[in-house]
Scaffold this active site. Structure first.
Site, PDB file in Angstrom:
ATOM      1  N   ARG A 123     -25.089  14.765   7.260  1.00 13.03           N
ATOM      2  CA  ARG A 123     -24.931  15.652   6.111  1.00 13.03           C
ATOM      3  C   ARG A 123     -25.920  15.305   5.010  1.00 13.03           C
ATOM      4  O   ARG A 123     -26.567  16.146   4.442  1.00 13.03           O
ATOM      5  CB  ARG A 123     -23.500  15.514   5.588  1.00 13.03           C
ATOM      6  CG  ARG A 123     -23.320  15.994   4.168  1.00 13.03           C
ATOM      7  CD  ARG A 123     -21.915  16.426   3.928  1.00 13.03           C
ATOM      8  NE  ARG A 123     -21.491  17.252   5.038  1.00 13.03           N
ATOM      9  CZ  ARG A 123     -20.259  17.269   5.542  1.00 13.03           C
ATOM     10  NH1 ARG A 123     -19.323  16.511   5.034  1.00 13.03           N
ATOM     11  NH2 ARG A 123     -19.977  18.035   6.554  1.00 13.03           N
ATOM     12  N   TYR A 124     -25.966  14.041   4.685  1.00 13.66           N
ATOM     13  CA  TYR A 124     -26.825  13.579   3.594  1.00 13.66           C
ATOM     14  C   TYR A 124     -28.166  13.133   4.179  1.00 13.66           C
ATOM     15  O   TYR A 124     -28.261  12.830   5.362  1.00 13.66           O
ATOM     16  CB  TYR A 124     -26.153  12.396   2.893  1.00 13.66           C
ATOM     17  CG  TYR A 124     -24.817  12.713   2.262  1.00 13.66           C
ATOM     18  CD1 TYR A 124     -24.747  13.445   1.080  1.00 13.66           C
ATOM     19  CD2 TYR A 124     -23.630  12.275   2.831  1.00 13.66           C
ATOM     20  CE1 TYR A 124     -23.527  13.717   0.485  1.00 13.66           C
ATOM     21  CE2 TYR A 124     -22.401  12.546   2.240  1.00 13.66           C
ATOM     22  CZ  TYR A 124     -22.356  13.259   1.065  1.00 13.66           C
ATOM     23  OH  TYR A 124     -21.150  13.524   0.478  1.00 13.66           O
ATOM     24  N   ARG A 127     -28.008   9.041   5.565  1.00 17.03           N
ATOM     25  CA  ARG A 127     -26.880   8.356   6.176  1.00 17.03           C
ATOM     26  C   ARG A 127     -26.098   9.304   7.068  1.00 17.03           C
ATOM     27  O   ARG A 127     -26.102  10.511   6.846  1.00 17.03           O
ATOM     28  CB  ARG A 127     -25.969   7.725   5.121  1.00 17.03           C
ATOM     29  CG  ARG A 127     -25.480   8.674   4.048  1.00 17.03           C
ATOM     30  CD  ARG A 127     -25.296   7.901   2.746  1.00 17.03           C
ATOM     31  NE  ARG A 127     -24.618   8.663   1.716  1.00 17.03           N
ATOM     32  CZ  ARG A 127     -25.224   9.534   0.906  1.00 17.03           C
ATOM     33  NH1 ARG A 127     -26.514   9.788   1.065  1.00 17.03           N
ATOM     34  NH2 ARG A 127     -24.546  10.170  -0.016  1.00 17.03           N
ATOM     35  N   CYS A 136      -6.388   6.338  16.603  1.00 19.96           N
ATOM     36  CA  CYS A 136      -5.937   5.541  15.461  1.00 19.96           C
ATOM     37  C   CYS A 136      -4.676   4.832  15.910  1.00 19.96           C
ATOM     38  O   CYS A 136      -3.980   5.304  16.808  1.00 19.96           O
ATOM     39  CB  CYS A 136      -5.598   6.424  14.263  1.00 19.96           C
ATOM     40  SG  CYS A 136      -7.014   7.355  13.685  1.00 19.96           S
ATOM     41  N   CYS A 140      -1.926   9.273  10.418  1.00 21.45           N
ATOM     42  CA  CYS A 140      -1.485   9.600   9.067  1.00 21.45           C
ATOM     43  C   CYS A 140      -1.095  11.070   9.008  1.00 21.45           C
ATOM     44  O   CYS A 140      -1.823  11.927   9.509  1.00 21.45           O
ATOM     45  CB  CYS A 140      -2.614   9.359   8.068  1.00 21.45           C
ATOM     46  SG  CYS A 140      -3.315   7.714   8.210  1.00 21.45           S
ATOM     47  N   CYS A 143      -3.846  13.265   7.452  1.00 21.84           N
ATOM     48  CA  CYS A 143      -5.211  13.071   7.972  1.00 21.84           C
ATOM     49  C   CYS A 143      -6.071  14.318   7.781  1.00 21.84           C
ATOM     50  O   CYS A 143      -5.684  15.417   8.140  1.00 21.84           O
ATOM     51  CB  CYS A 143      -5.152  12.728   9.450  1.00 21.84           C
ATOM     52  SG  CYS A 143      -6.793  12.497  10.167  1.00 21.84           S
ATOM     53  N   ARG A 145      -8.936  14.666   9.289  1.00 21.84           N
ATOM     54  CA  ARG A 145      -9.655  14.893  10.542  1.00 21.84           C
ATOM     55  C   ARG A 145      -8.681  15.139  11.684  1.00 21.84           C
ATOM     56  O   ARG A 145      -8.947  14.806  12.829  1.00 21.84           O
ATOM     57  CB  ARG A 145     -10.505  13.654  10.828  1.00 21.84           C
ATOM     58  CG  ARG A 145     -11.953  13.985  11.119  1.00 21.84           C
ATOM     59  CD  ARG A 145     -12.804  12.727  11.141  1.00 21.84           C
ATOM     60  NE  ARG A 145     -13.568  12.587   9.924  1.00 21.84           N
ATOM     61  CZ  ARG A 145     -14.040  11.414   9.488  1.00 21.84           C
ATOM     62  NH1 ARG A 145     -13.816  10.301  10.153  1.00 21.84           N
ATOM     63  NH2 ARG A 145     -14.736  11.377   8.378  1.00 21.84           N
ATOM     64  N   ASP A 304      -7.912  17.098   1.075  1.00 18.92           N
ATOM     65  CA  ASP A 304      -8.753  18.169   1.621  1.00 18.92           C
ATOM     66  C   ASP A 304      -7.945  19.399   2.012  1.00 18.92           C
ATOM     67  O   ASP A 304      -6.715  19.377   2.012  1.00 18.92           O
ATOM     68  CB  ASP A 304      -9.492  17.653   2.869  1.00 18.92           C
ATOM     69  CG  ASP A 304     -10.607  16.692   2.502  1.00 18.92           C
ATOM     70  OD1 ASP A 304     -11.161  16.824   1.400  1.00 18.92           O
ATOM     71  OD2 ASP A 304     -10.905  15.814   3.330  1.00 18.92           O
ATOM     72  N   ASP A 341     -14.213  16.455  -1.738  1.00 20.47           N
ATOM     73  CA  ASP A 341     -15.145  16.679  -0.640  1.00 20.47           C
ATOM     74  C   ASP A 341     -15.110  18.190  -0.433  1.00 20.47           C
ATOM     75  O   ASP A 341     -14.152  18.726   0.115  1.00 20.47           O
ATOM     76  CB  ASP A 341     -14.714  15.899   0.607  1.00 20.47           C
ATOM     77  CG  ASP A 341     -15.905  15.515   1.480  1.00 20.47           C
ATOM     78  OD1 ASP A 341     -16.924  16.225   1.405  1.00 20.47           O
ATOM     79  OD2 ASP A 341     -15.809  14.522   2.222  1.00 20.47           O
ATOM     80  N   LYS A 348     -19.313  14.991  -1.029  1.00 18.79           N
ATOM     81  CA  LYS A 348     -18.381  14.502  -2.040  1.00 18.79           C
ATOM     82  C   LYS A 348     -18.935  14.764  -3.436  1.00 18.79           C
ATOM     83  O   LYS A 348     -20.057  14.386  -3.734  1.00 18.79           O
ATOM     84  CB  LYS A 348     -18.163  13.009  -1.836  1.00 18.79           C
ATOM     85  CG  LYS A 348     -17.564  12.713  -0.469  1.00 18.79           C
ATOM     86  CD  LYS A 348     -17.605  11.237  -0.171  1.00 18.79           C
ATOM     87  CE  LYS A 348     -17.069  10.930   1.204  1.00 18.79           C
ATOM     88  NZ  LYS A 348     -18.028  11.263   2.291  1.00 18.79           N
TER      89      LYS A 348
END
Ligand SMILES: *Cc1c(COP(=O)(O)O)cnc(C)c1O
Ligand code: SF4
Length: 430
Positions: A123-124, A127, A136, A140, A143, A145, A304, A341, A348
């Site tokens: 995206r950036y 990085r 996981c 969560c 989450c 994602r 999100d 985000d 972000k």
């Protein structure tokens, strides 16, 4: 790994002894035992919480779409008598996850869209986000994602990982690689050792970050062997995800300390969650607790627009209020950057509070956390730096810039969205 002693419990008795009476301290402290014995069904949930028939039905509905998994360790932190327990809310599915908000989508951050190879988001400029596994130890409920976390519940194939490595290898602009998931620490030490070694062999990769919730939900994963392994690949940063001070148990703090002792700078990202941590006082205790464990608060995220987490969202004003209660009132180290985000892959974006009240060519008018107003007198007429940049030797006007930075450099006067209606009316567009 040595059994951590837990305050209030006799030697040999571990935190989970109540719900897992036959389990030895050795098993409890073994992360693989914790993963193999995750609570993953409705029947097993009964071990740690009592659910009313209506709640049970909600869990059943939720599990048609989403996965449940809770490590025995994290489950043992739930207060069975408190329906609003912050640990419970992050771990136990509810019917609310089935309802869909008007703006919900599967991939609001366009992580899959901005993927030159599957499982890697670029995206950036400098990085990338590199998915190591979709597994996981604890899924969560909030989450972001969740479209992919837990889809297969195991690591990708070697070929898939090699394709991601290849992309990083042939893209010299990448100087920072975030290994994430799922949870980057749910794969074996051997696989992580391999991935870190490969990335380290690429001269342009300067830093590597591990994104993991294991210090919070599976602190047993941070073994001395693991710490020895990451030492070989420094600089390796570890970014974790504590949301509530109750998660800062003796075991979790000890796991952070082992990582810090192994030389990994630690950061934390917290998600602002309604009913869990949307209170300035809870947040302040969390940030102070993190600093004591040598973890630097990095981001506070607005929740999100992922599917089924609408009930966790607060108005963004709550995030601004929380930062207002932190900045200036306590150590700057305890103040994370509050970010949204943004949907559509914009990345972000830091959001308020605002501290600049006004400007003129001569004065900048500012306010501080006390509400005191001050001014800063601008310097006399100013030309940036010298003739040439010390770093690249190029003249300032030859340096590349994009976005708003390019406007500030005088490289362009405006930026226009491609779909802007006004464009279609221009003669050259026809
Ligand atoms: C968050 C994120 C990063 C890292 O961003 P930083 O602001 O540098 O921490 C990189 N890539 C993607 C896709 C991300 O979401
Ligand atoms: S640890 Fe991260 S990726 Fe895994 S379920 Fe929690 S928020 Fe999602």
């Amino acid at each position: 790994m040595k059994s951590e002693s837990v305050p209030g419990l006799a030697a040999g008795v571990h935190r989970g002894s109540r719900a897992w009476p036959g389990v030895t301290g050795g098993e409890w402290d073994d992360w693989r035992w914790q993963v193999s014995n995750r609570i993953a069904s409705i029947e097993q949930l009964a071990r740690v919480v009592s659910l009313s028939p209506a709640e049970l039905h909600g869990v059943e509905e939720c599990l048609k779409t989403f996965r449940v998994a809770i490590t025995p360790y994290y489950a043992s932190l739930i207060d069975p008598l408190d329906p609003h327990c912050p640990i419970r809310q992050q771990a136990i599915p509810t019917r609310a996850e089935v309802s869909q908000g008007q703006d919900d989508s599967l991939d609001p951050l366009f992580e899959d869209t901005d993927s030159p190879v599957p499982g890697l988001t670029h995206r950036y400029p400098d990085r990338v986000l590199f998915i190591v596994t979709d597994q996981c130890s604890m899924y969560c409920r909030h989450c972001t994602r969740r479209r992919m976390a837990g889809q297969t519940d195991h690591a990708p194939t070697r070929d898939q990982l090699e394709a991601r490595l290849d992309y990083v290898r042939r893209t010299p602009d990448i100087r920072d690689v975030v290994l994430s998931g799922g949870d980057a620490l749910l794969v074996s030490d051997a696989l992580l050792d391999y991935l870190l070694g490969e990335l380290r062999s690429m001269p342009h990769v300067e830093i590597i970050r591990l994104a993991t919730r294991t210090p919070v939900v599976l602190p047993q994963r941070i073994t001395p062997e693991f710490c020895r392994m990451i030492r070989k690949h420094h600089p390796v940063y570890v970014n974790t995800h504590f949301n509530h001070p109750n998660e800062l148990t003796e075991e979790a703090v000890a796991a952070c300390e082992r990582l810090a002792d192994a030389g990994a700078p630690l950061g934390n990202q917290t998600v602002l969650l309604r009913g869990v941590n949307d209170c300035p006082h809870v947040m302040r205790r969390l940030m102070h607790g993190l600093l004591k464990a040598r973890v630097r608060p990095y981001y506070l995220y607005q929740c999100d627009l992922s599917r089924g987490i609408q009930h966790f969202r607060t108005p963004t004003s709550r995030g601004v209020e929380i930062i207002e209660h932190l900045r200036g009132h306590t150590s700057g180290l305890a103040v994370p950057a509050y970010c949204i985000d943004g949907p559509g892959g914009v990345g972000k974006i830091p959001v308020g509070p605002e501290y600049v009240l006004s400007r003129s060519p001569e004065y900048l008018v500012l306010r501080n956390y006390e509400g005191a107003i001050t001014s800063y007198r601008e310097p006399p007429p100013y030309v940036a730096g010298g003739e040439r940049c010390e770093t690249c030797g190029r003249r300032h006007e030859e340096q590349p810039g994009q976005g708003i930075a390019a406007i500030l450099e005088g490289k362009r006067t405006s930026l226009e969205p491609a779909e802007m209606e006004r464009r279609s009316r221009r003669p050259q567009a026809k």
